[in-house]
Design a protein around this motif. Sequence first.
Motif: not given
Length: 256
Positions: A181-208
């Motif tokens: 039994v293991n887990s994964v811990s994704p960072g910022y990931t381009a999914t429909p949920a990310f774009y729906a839930e993250a603020s525009p500011e978070m989306q802009t600053g995530a890659a940086a």
Amino acid sequence: MGSSASRFDGKIALVTGGSSGMGLATARRLLDEGASVIITGRDKARLETAAAELGAGDRVLAVPGDAADLGDLDTLTAAIADRFGRLDVVFANAGTGAFQPIDAVTEAEFYRVIDLNFKSVFFTIQRTIPLLADHGAIVINASFAVHRGSPGSALYSATKAAIHNLARTVAAELAPRGIRVNSVSPGYTATPAFYAEASPEMQTGAAASVPAARIGTSEDVAAAVAFLASPEASYINGHDLQVDGGLINVTPAAMI
């Protein structure tokens, strides 16, 4: 896909939350590597669309249902037992984001997020253990949020911390059967949920904020899940694999 193309030949895998994002990408990866895959989701129409997109005929079984509903989980396990008779891999992926200041969290929101992020994972594992073959594998989808504190994520991070620890605890409990039994811990990931839930500011600053200079893809996470579920990871147990482009452990040069 090279030498990994047959890692899951003859294996049966369950992916909860399999109608989009990381769940759908993982289902596709496991299918490509030879597995038969069961996907679940609460939205029947989206689930059927995902199953059609995956193709693979009888190797895909789509079972609509809520992973936090024990009756739906019982329906799911009965369907798996009827079609396949067992499981070899479980990817407990169903969950949701929830980002608000702690003083804005209502009791209703508290229980909603607890149900989706913790209860669903706990009982998915509990209900599928009788079907899981000895020497099988469970992978839980946690989050980079368990490794640091961020404002506005108290409820979300707490639920992800719970399942992060659940992976280690269940690993100890199932070790006599050879089930890892293991887990994964994704960072910022381009999914429909990310774009729906993250603020525009978070989306802009995530890659940086990521040393890899990009946000992750669902396929990045799928590759990590497939590795942890495969024989190549047979000596990895109770581990959390960060799939975050260095977000937690590396400081980008631009931030120094």
